[in-house]
Design an enzyme around this catalytic site. Structure first.
Site, PDB file in Angstrom:
ATOM      1  N   HIS A  72       7.691   8.508   0.770  1.00 39.97           N
ATOM      2  CA  HIS A  72       8.098   8.149   1.960  1.00 39.97           C
ATOM      3  C   HIS A  72       9.071   7.138   1.661  1.00 39.97           C
ATOM      4  CE1 HIS A  72       4.444   9.412   4.634  1.00 39.97           C
ATOM      5  NE2 HIS A  72       4.762  10.410   3.816  1.00 39.97           N
ATOM      6  N   TYR A 200       2.732   2.352  12.517  1.00 37.85           N
ATOM      7  CA  TYR A 200       1.819   1.169  12.420  1.00 37.85           C
ATOM      8  C   TYR A 200       2.242   0.841  13.945  1.00 37.85           C
ATOM      9  CZ  TYR A 200       0.932   0.792   7.645  1.00 37.85           C
ATOM     10  OH  TYR A 200       0.745   0.978   6.135  1.00 37.85           O
ATOM     11  N   PRO A 292      -6.796  -3.135   5.181  1.00 41.29           N
ATOM     12  CA  PRO A 292      -6.083  -2.119   4.944  1.00 41.29           C
ATOM     13  C   PRO A 292      -4.498  -2.006   5.446  1.00 41.29           C
ATOM     14  CG  PRO A 292      -7.743  -1.415   6.000  1.00 41.29           C
ATOM     15  CD  PRO A 292      -7.871  -3.021   5.851  1.00 41.29           C
ATOM     16  N   LYS A 296      -2.756  -1.955   0.410  1.00 41.60           N
ATOM     17  CA  LYS A 296      -2.625  -2.588  -0.749  1.00 41.60           C
ATOM     18  C   LYS A 296      -3.793  -2.706  -1.890  1.00 41.60           C
ATOM     19  CE  LYS A 296       1.476  -4.055  -0.527  1.00 41.60           C
ATOM     20  NZ  LYS A 296       2.385  -3.242  -0.926  1.00 41.60           N
TER      21      LYS A 296
HETATM   22  P1  FAD Z   1     -13.928   1.211  -5.544  1.00 42.22           P
HETATM   23  O1  FAD Z   1     -12.912   1.997  -5.342  1.00 42.22           O
HETATM   24  O2  FAD Z   1     -15.064   0.649  -4.636  1.00 42.22           O
HETATM   25  O3  FAD Z   1     -14.926   1.624  -7.128  1.00 42.22           O
HETATM   26  C1  FAD Z   1     -16.310   0.859  -7.087  1.00 42.22           C
HETATM   27  C2  FAD Z   1     -17.177   1.872  -7.781  1.00 42.22           C
HETATM   28  O4  FAD Z   1     -17.998   1.408  -8.434  1.00 42.22           O
HETATM   29  C3  FAD Z   1     -17.566   2.863  -6.915  1.00 42.22           C
HETATM   30  O5  FAD Z   1     -17.177   4.179  -7.425  1.00 42.22           O
HETATM   31  C4  FAD Z   1     -19.067   2.817  -6.772  1.00 42.22           C
HETATM   32  O6  FAD Z   1     -19.748   3.920  -6.446  1.00 42.22           O
HETATM   33  C5  FAD Z   1     -19.329   2.143  -8.023  1.00 42.22           C
HETATM   34  N1  FAD Z   1     -20.501   1.237  -7.981  1.00 42.22           N
HETATM   35  C6  FAD Z   1     -21.126   0.518  -6.925  1.00 42.22           C
HETATM   36  N2  FAD Z   1     -21.897  -0.354  -7.433  1.00 42.22           N
HETATM   37  C7  FAD Z   1     -22.190   0.264  -8.764  1.00 42.22           C
HETATM   38  C8  FAD Z   1     -23.382  -0.175  -9.408  1.00 42.22           C
HETATM   39  N3  FAD Z   1     -24.231  -0.929  -9.538  1.00 42.22           N
HETATM   40  N4  FAD Z   1     -23.487   0.602 -10.786  1.00 42.22           N
HETATM   41  C9  FAD Z   1     -22.557   1.604 -10.977  1.00 42.22           C
HETATM   42  N5  FAD Z   1     -21.589   1.799 -10.205  1.00 42.22           N
HETATM   43  C10 FAD Z   1     -21.566   0.984  -9.136  1.00 42.22           C
HETATM   44  N6  FAD Z   1      -5.724   0.712  -0.731  1.00 42.22           N
HETATM   45  C11 FAD Z   1      -4.653   1.021  -0.772  1.00 42.22           C
HETATM   46  O7  FAD Z   1      -3.993   0.403  -1.845  1.00 42.22           O
HETATM   47  N7  FAD Z   1      -3.815   1.669  -0.035  1.00 42.22           N
HETATM   48  C12 FAD Z   1      -4.442   2.187   1.211  1.00 42.22           C
HETATM   49  O8  FAD Z   1      -3.618   2.923   2.000  1.00 42.22           O
HETATM   50  C13 FAD Z   1      -5.816   1.756   1.546  1.00 42.22           C
HETATM   51  N8  FAD Z   1      -6.414   2.393   2.880  1.00 42.22           N
HETATM   52  C14 FAD Z   1      -7.804   2.142   2.622  1.00 42.22           C
HETATM   53  C15 FAD Z   1      -8.323   2.629   3.948  1.00 42.22           C
HETATM   54  C16 FAD Z   1      -9.606   2.478   4.117  1.00 42.22           C
HETATM   55  C17 FAD Z   1     -10.168   3.114   4.970  1.00 42.22           C
HETATM   56  C18 FAD Z   1     -10.490   1.801   3.303  1.00 42.22           C
HETATM   57  C19 FAD Z   1     -12.082   1.563   3.214  1.00 42.22           C
HETATM   58  C20 FAD Z   1      -9.793   1.187   1.897  1.00 42.22           C
HETATM   59  C21 FAD Z   1      -8.578   1.442   1.840  1.00 42.22           C
HETATM   60  N9  FAD Z   1      -8.035   0.685   0.796  1.00 42.22           N
HETATM   61  C22 FAD Z   1      -6.460   1.108   0.598  1.00 42.22           C
HETATM   62  C23 FAD Z   1      -8.556   0.098  -0.035  1.00 42.22           C
HETATM   63  C24 FAD Z   1      -9.041   0.744  -1.372  1.00 42.22           C
HETATM   64  O9  FAD Z   1      -9.529   2.151  -1.118  1.00 42.22           O
HETATM   65  C25 FAD Z   1     -10.026  -0.144  -2.419  1.00 42.22           C
HETATM   66  O10 FAD Z   1      -9.067  -1.321  -2.454  1.00 42.22           O
HETATM   67  C26 FAD Z   1     -10.035   0.635  -3.569  1.00 42.22           C
HETATM   68  O11 FAD Z   1     -11.007   1.770  -3.774  1.00 42.22           O
HETATM   69  C27 FAD Z   1     -10.699  -0.488  -4.749  1.00 42.22           C
HETATM   70  O12 FAD Z   1     -10.783  -0.004  -5.855  1.00 42.22           O
HETATM   71  P2  FAD Z   1     -11.840  -0.482  -6.814  1.00 42.22           P
HETATM   72  O13 FAD Z   1     -11.855   0.616  -8.298  1.00 42.22           O
HETATM   73  O14 FAD Z   1     -11.805  -1.970  -7.283  1.00 42.22           O
HETATM   74  O15 FAD Z   1     -13.346  -0.247  -6.149  1.00 42.22           O
HETATM   75  C1  PHB Z   2      -4.002   5.928   4.648  1.00 43.17           C
HETATM   76  O1  PHB Z   2      -3.266   6.687   4.821  1.00 43.17           O
HETATM   77  O2  PHB Z   2      -5.358   5.848   4.553  1.00 43.17           O
HETATM   78  C2  PHB Z   2      -3.412   4.483   5.031  1.00 43.17           C
HETATM   79  C3  PHB Z   2      -2.052   4.261   5.133  1.00 43.17           C
HETATM   80  C4  PHB Z   2      -1.520   2.957   5.289  1.00 43.17           C
HETATM   81  C5  PHB Z   2      -2.436   1.840   5.323  1.00 43.17           C
HETATM   82  C6  PHB Z   2      -3.748   2.154   5.388  1.00 43.17           C
HETATM   83  C7  PHB Z   2      -4.250   3.298   5.023  1.00 43.17           C
HETATM   84  O3  PHB Z   2      -1.923   0.715   5.678  1.00 43.17           O
END
Ligand code: FAD
Ligand code: PHB
Length: 392
Positions: A72, A200, A292, A296
């Site tokens: 994009h 947005y 979100p 980021k």
């Molecule tokens: P997580 O992905 O949460 O991974 C943590 C892992 O640890 C999970 O698999 C979990 O099951 C595991 N875990 C938890 N507790 C335990 C335990 N006790 N023992 C062992 N394992 C455990 N970010 C973007 O960059 N761009 C976007 O467009 C965006 N959109 C989003 C939209 C939504 C609706 C949401 C909810 C989030 C969005 N995010 C976005 C944020 C992004 O998804 C998170 O920031 C990202 O998943 C963080 O990664 P992480 O590895 O830190 O944590």
């Molecule tokens: C998504 O596609 O899930 C998405 C895109 C942009 C955002 C957040 C989520 O800012």
């Protein structure tokens, strides 16, 4: 059992850390509470910054993303029935790539298993020990059998609800938090995206976001009350509200189709400092959360993993903890800039229940300024495509 780095959590932070360590010859074991199928299908983020894309390509993970990811070069901001395009590419020279988080996780899992790396899925009762001494360990159960993993370091990559952050003694961390008075209701619909770029939308009834996952799947979000329950939202009500919020002068609207997934996510900003306690290093959502609106969270989780991998590799190769000791300081500088951007986008685009008429006018002025000023648009664009990563 023994390894050099015990990684808790198979999300973007944990799996990317394992991947980067493995490439540098450092051993790790990943412990994940959920099943592989669950991790590979959990619907989360979708937008990869240019720096994240470059990292995937440079470390041999980019094949499927290059084929299936959607590049994009711009995004649109909508307000008062009009839409304005921010040309990311023209303003910064960079673009973003829409590629679902769970697809990236599939690629990371496949790459790790291919080289014989270990991921223990469905590890229960995970608990960490001895982080303030010289022989940390992790205990857990697998198929009802208690096990112990000895290691040199523990990486807490277990997300916001994980156990690592809360295992640190009270008083050792400082939390900086803001909870927003709204949530996002997100859906996936089997409908071809009706345009190629994200929208947005700031609407009097609340924020809405048009996004996508593939040429046949649309991803949409609606601002809603954080106390709302998903069962209050029938498919019909969701579409009515979406069509209302996206209504604009040129008649554009999202295509409708069967809704295959829906959920509500509350919005918060959180940073806990420092990101290390003894032999435990926290990364990703385990230590910071962004709303979100700036897309980021996943990118930040991967950036932490990159800095942490560099520090750990240096320690195992040279014996020096010089780089590792600066992990928190290096990450936090960027994290706070990303927090600022995510907060700013969120504040500009949502309807705050207690907003005064002054606040509303100011929001509109901010959006009009962005629409009319190249300098303002460039500032948004350079943050959206991703600030440069400062490595150790
Ligand atoms: P997580 O992905 O949460 O991974 C943590 C892992 O640890 C999970 O698999 C979990 O099951 C595991 N875990 C938890 N507790 C335990 C335990 N006790 N023992 C062992 N394992 C455990 N970010 C973007 O960059 N761009 C976007 O467009 C965006 N959109 C989003 C939209 C939504 C609706 C949401 C909810 C989030 C969005 N995010 C976005 C944020 C992004 O998804 C998170 O920031 C990202 O998943 C963080 O990664 P992480 O590895 O830190 O944590
Ligand atoms: C998504 O596609 O899930 C998405 C895109 C942009 C955002 C957040 C989520 O800012």
């Amino acid at each position: 059992m023994r390894t050099q780095v015990a990684i808790i959590g198979a999300g973007p932070a944990g799996l990317m850390l394992a991947h980067l360590l493995q490439r540098a010859g450092v051993e790790s074991v990943v412990l994940e509470i959920r099943s592989r199928a669950y991790v590979e299908s959990r619907v989360r983020a979708g937008v990869l910054e240019q720096g994240t894309v470059d990292l995937l390509n440079d470390t041999g993970l980019g094949d499927r993303m290059r084929r299936e990811g959607l590049v994009h070069e711009g995004i649109e901001l909508g307000f008062e029935g009009k839409r304005h395009r921010i040309d990311l590419k023209a303003l910064t020279g960079h673009a973003v790539t829409v590629y679902a988080q769970h697809e990236l996780l599939k690629d990371l899992i496949e790459a790790r298993l291919r080289v014989g790396g270990e991921i223990i899925f469905e590890a229960t009762d995970v608990s960490i020990h001895g982080i303030d001494g010289n022989s940390p360990s992790v205990t857990f159960s697998k198929n009802g059998v208690a096990q112990e993993l000895h290691c040199d370091y523990i990486a807490g990559c277990d997300g916001f609800h994980g156990i690592c952050r809360t295992s640190i003694p009270d008083g050792a961390l400082t939390a900086f938090e803001r909870v927003y008075p709204f949530a996002w209701l997100g859906i996936l619909a089997d409908a071809a995206p009706s345009q190629g770029e994200l929208v947005y939308m700031n609407h009097d009834r609340g924020f809405a976001l048009f996004s996508m996952r593939s040429p046949t799947v649309t991803r949409l979000y609606l601002q809603c009350d954080p106390a709302d329950d998903i069962t209050n939202w029938t498919d019909e009500r969701i579409w009515d509200e979406l069509l209302l919020r996206f209504r604009c002068d040129n008649g554009w609207k999202p295509n409708m189709g069967p809704i295959t997934q829906k959920s509500i996510t509350p919005m918060r900003s959180l940073v806990t400092e420092p990101m290390q306690y003894g032999k435990l290093f926290l990364a990703g959502d385990a230590v910071h959360i962004v709303p979100p609106t700036g897309a980021k969270g996943m990118n930040l989780a991967i950036a932490d993993a990159r800095v942490l991998a560099q520090g750990l590799v240096d320690k195992f190769q040279t014996g020096s903890t010089g780089l590792l000791d600066r992990y928190s300081e290096i990450c936090l500088r960027r994290i706070w800039r990303v927090q600022r951007f995510s907060w700013w986008m969120t504040s500009m685009l949502h309807r705050f229940p207690d907003a005064s008429p002054f606040d509303r006018r100011r929001q509109m002025a901010e959006l009009e300024y962005l629409a009319g000023s190249e300098a303002a648009a460039r500032s948004l664009a350079e943050n959206y495509v991703g600030l440069p990563l400062e490595l150790l």
